[in-house]
Design a protein around this motif. Structure first.
Motif, PDB file in Angstrom:
ATOM      1  N   HIS A 193      23.462  51.952  32.834  1.00  0.00           N
ATOM      2  CA  HIS A 193      23.114  50.531  32.848  1.00  0.00           C
ATOM      3  C   HIS A 193      21.644  50.294  32.515  1.00  0.00           C
ATOM      4  O   HIS A 193      21.160  49.166  32.594  1.00  0.00           O
ATOM      5  N   GLY A 194      20.933  51.373  32.139  1.00  0.00           N
ATOM      6  CA  GLY A 194      19.539  51.227  31.772  1.00  0.00           C
ATOM      7  C   GLY A 194      18.589  51.194  32.950  1.00  0.00           C
ATOM      8  O   GLY A 194      17.432  50.787  32.802  1.00  0.00           O
ATOM      9  N   TYR A 195      19.049  51.639  34.119  1.00  0.00           N
ATOM     10  CA  TYR A 195      18.186  51.711  35.298  1.00  0.00           C
ATOM     11  C   TYR A 195      17.611  53.121  35.434  1.00  0.00           C
ATOM     12  O   TYR A 195      18.277  54.111  35.113  1.00  0.00           O
ATOM     13  N   ILE A 196      16.379  53.185  35.958  1.00  0.00           N
ATOM     14  CA  ILE A 196      15.743  54.482  36.173  1.00  0.00           C
ATOM     15  C   ILE A 196      16.443  55.222  37.312  1.00  0.00           C
ATOM     16  O   ILE A 196      16.731  54.647  38.359  1.00  0.00           O
ATOM     17  N   TRP A 197      16.729  56.518  37.068  1.00  0.00           N
ATOM     18  CA  TRP A 197      17.440  57.351  38.038  1.00  0.00           C
ATOM     19  C   TRP A 197      16.578  58.555  38.395  1.00  0.00           C
ATOM     20  O   TRP A 197      16.065  59.205  37.489  1.00  0.00           O
ATOM     21  N   PRO A 198      16.328  58.895  39.657  1.00  0.00           N
ATOM     22  CA  PRO A 198      16.885  58.275  40.863  1.00  0.00           C
ATOM     23  C   PRO A 198      16.293  56.919  41.196  1.00  0.00           C
ATOM     24  O   PRO A 198      16.924  56.125  41.888  1.00  0.00           O
ATOM     25  N   GLY A 199      15.082  56.629  40.748  1.00  0.00           N
ATOM     26  CA  GLY A 199      14.537  55.279  40.827  1.00  0.00           C
ATOM     27  C   GLY A 199      14.392  54.735  42.232  1.00  0.00           C
ATOM     28  O   GLY A 199      14.284  55.471  43.213  1.00  0.00           O
ATOM     29  N   LEU A 200      14.412  53.396  42.298  1.00  0.00           N
ATOM     30  CA  LEU A 200      14.342  52.704  43.582  1.00  0.00           C
ATOM     31  C   LEU A 200      15.100  51.383  43.546  1.00  0.00           C
ATOM     32  O   LEU A 200      14.907  50.521  44.400  1.00  0.00           O
ATOM     33  N   GLY A 201      15.994  51.244  42.559  1.00  0.00           N
ATOM     34  CA  GLY A 201      16.719  49.990  42.401  1.00  0.00           C
ATOM     35  C   GLY A 201      15.935  49.030  41.523  1.00  0.00           C
ATOM     36  O   GLY A 201      15.058  49.421  40.757  1.00  0.00           O
ATOM     37  N   ASP A 202      16.250  47.750  41.627  1.00  0.00           N
ATOM     38  CA  ASP A 202      15.554  46.710  40.871  1.00  0.00           C
ATOM     39  C   ASP A 202      14.305  46.302  41.646  1.00  0.00           C
ATOM     40  O   ASP A 202      14.396  45.747  42.743  1.00  0.00           O
ATOM     41  N   ALA A 203      13.141  46.561  41.084  1.00  0.00           N
ATOM     42  CA  ALA A 203      11.891  46.313  41.801  1.00  0.00           C
ATOM     43  C   ALA A 203      11.718  44.835  42.133  1.00  0.00           C
ATOM     44  O   ALA A 203      11.260  44.479  43.219  1.00  0.00           O
ATOM     45  N   GLY A 204      12.083  43.963  41.205  1.00  0.00           N
ATOM     46  CA  GLY A 204      11.950  42.522  41.454  1.00  0.00           C
ATOM     47  C   GLY A 204      12.837  42.074  42.588  1.00  0.00           C
ATOM     48  O   GLY A 204      12.411  41.318  43.471  1.00  0.00           O
ATOM     49  N   ASP A 205      14.086  42.518  42.600  1.00  0.00           N
ATOM     50  CA  ASP A 205      15.003  42.140  43.679  1.00  0.00           C
ATOM     51  C   ASP A 205      14.523  42.658  45.019  1.00  0.00           C
ATOM     52  O   ASP A 205      14.593  41.951  46.036  1.00  0.00           O
ATOM     53  N   ARG A 206      14.028  43.881  45.049  1.00  0.00           N
ATOM     54  CA  ARG A 206      13.577  44.448  46.314  1.00  0.00           C
ATOM     55  C   ARG A 206      12.283  43.791  46.798  1.00  0.00           C
ATOM     56  O   ARG A 206      12.049  43.661  47.997  1.00  0.00           O
ATOM     57  N   MET A 207      11.460  43.354  45.872  1.00  0.00           N
ATOM     58  CA  MET A 207      10.201  42.706  46.243  1.00  0.00           C
ATOM     59  C   MET A 207      10.408  41.286  46.724  1.00  0.00           C
ATOM     60  O   MET A 207       9.751  40.838  47.667  1.00  0.00           O
ATOM     61  N   PHE A 208      11.353  40.577  46.091  1.00  0.00           N
ATOM     62  CA  PHE A 208      11.551  39.173  46.419  1.00  0.00           C
ATOM     63  C   PHE A 208      12.771  38.913  47.294  1.00  0.00           C
ATOM     64  O   PHE A 208      13.036  37.781  47.683  1.00  0.00           O
ATOM     65  N   GLY A 209      13.543  39.958  47.599  1.00  0.00           N
ATOM     66  CA  GLY A 209      14.711  39.781  48.457  1.00  0.00           C
ATOM     67  C   GLY A 209      15.855  39.085  47.778  1.00  0.00           C
ATOM     68  O   GLY A 209      16.613  38.342  48.415  1.00  0.00           O
ATOM     69  N   THR A 210      15.998  39.281  46.458  1.00  0.00           N
ATOM     70  CA  THR A 210      17.085  38.667  45.693  1.00  0.00           C
ATOM     71  C   THR A 210      18.034  39.731  45.174  1.00  0.00           C
ATOM     72  O   THR A 210      17.762  40.915  45.246  1.00  0.00           O
ATOM     73  N   LYS A 211      19.155  39.298  44.628  1.00  0.00           N
ATOM     74  CA  LYS A 211      20.112  40.219  44.024  1.00  0.00           C
ATOM     75  C   LYS A 211      20.595  39.651  42.705  1.00  0.00           C
ATOM     76  O   LYS A 211      20.565  38.453  42.499  1.00  0.00           O
TER      77      LYS A 211
END
Length: 211
Positions: A193-211
């Motif tokens: 899906h084009g996400y960094i692996w192992p990564g940390l998820g979506d940085a924007g969502d984790r920073m702002f509390g969104t999904k």
């Protein structure tokens, strides 16, 4: 670890804070605080080559020639929205920096960047310009942002991110070999899906509390 195009900041405090950020149990508030803290540490590396001159000052004991920054204040360019988390920390270290924003989102089907906003400082040709975005994944958004900044006259560019994927680093190297990359980690790969692996998820969502 430093290569010609890439610097990975292996400082123990950077790596410790990054591990906490990767943990999916870390709260939104904790993630946001750690991103600000880690950006301060990364900023020391990305600003290592700021131009210096000397000025005459008087200490309590004598007059001396002392080092000081030369030229126009540097420019920080945030790739919205997640770039703001890195930018806030860097501004604590360099409060006089000029600030710009480039709005890009990644089309979920093509993974190509779509621009929706741009507002950058003037005289970019006379400033060190640091582009900030937590994730260098496919590299498409980063390349598009730097394309735009070069069109606006920027010549002395740096790219600062929290995590990078080999695919994104290679894409940047091919498109903009003159733009050094500073990151806290070069991760293993991109997933389907084009996400960094192992990564940390979506940085924007984790920073702002969104999904």
């Amino acid at each position: 670890m430093t290569q010609q195009h890439l610097t990975v900041v292996n400082h123990p405090l950077v790596q410790h804070k990054l591990t906490i950020m990767r943990n999916k149990q870390t709260s939104t508030a904790g993630f946001r605080r750690l991103l600000r803290e880690i950006s301060l540490l990364l900023a020391y590396e990305v600003t290592r080559e700021l131009e210096m001159t000397e000025t005459t000052i008087e200490t309590p004991l004598c007059e001396m020639q002392a080092p000081t920054l030369e030229g126009k204040k540097l420019a920080l360019i945030s790739i919205l929205r997640a770039g703001n988390g890195l930018m806030d920390g860097i501004l604590e270290l360099i409060p006089g920096a000029r600030v710009g924003f480039i709005g890009l989102y990644r089309d979920p089907e093509t993974l190509k960047p779509v621009q929706y906003y741009s507002k950058v400082p003037n005289a970019l040709d006379a400033r060190m310009t640091i582009v900030v975005d937590p994730m260098l994944a496919t590299g498409n958004s980063s390349v598009a942002a730097i394309d735009l900044l070069k069109q606006q006259g920027a010549k002395n560019l740096r790219f600062l991110c929290l995590l990078a994927a080999p695919e994104g680093v290679q894409r940047m190297k091919e498109a903009h070999p003159d733009v050094p990359i500073v990151t806290a980690s070069l991760d293993e790969r991109l997933d389907d899906h084009g996400y960094i692996w192992p990564g940390l998820g979506d940085a924007g969502d984790r920073m702002f509390g969104t999904k």
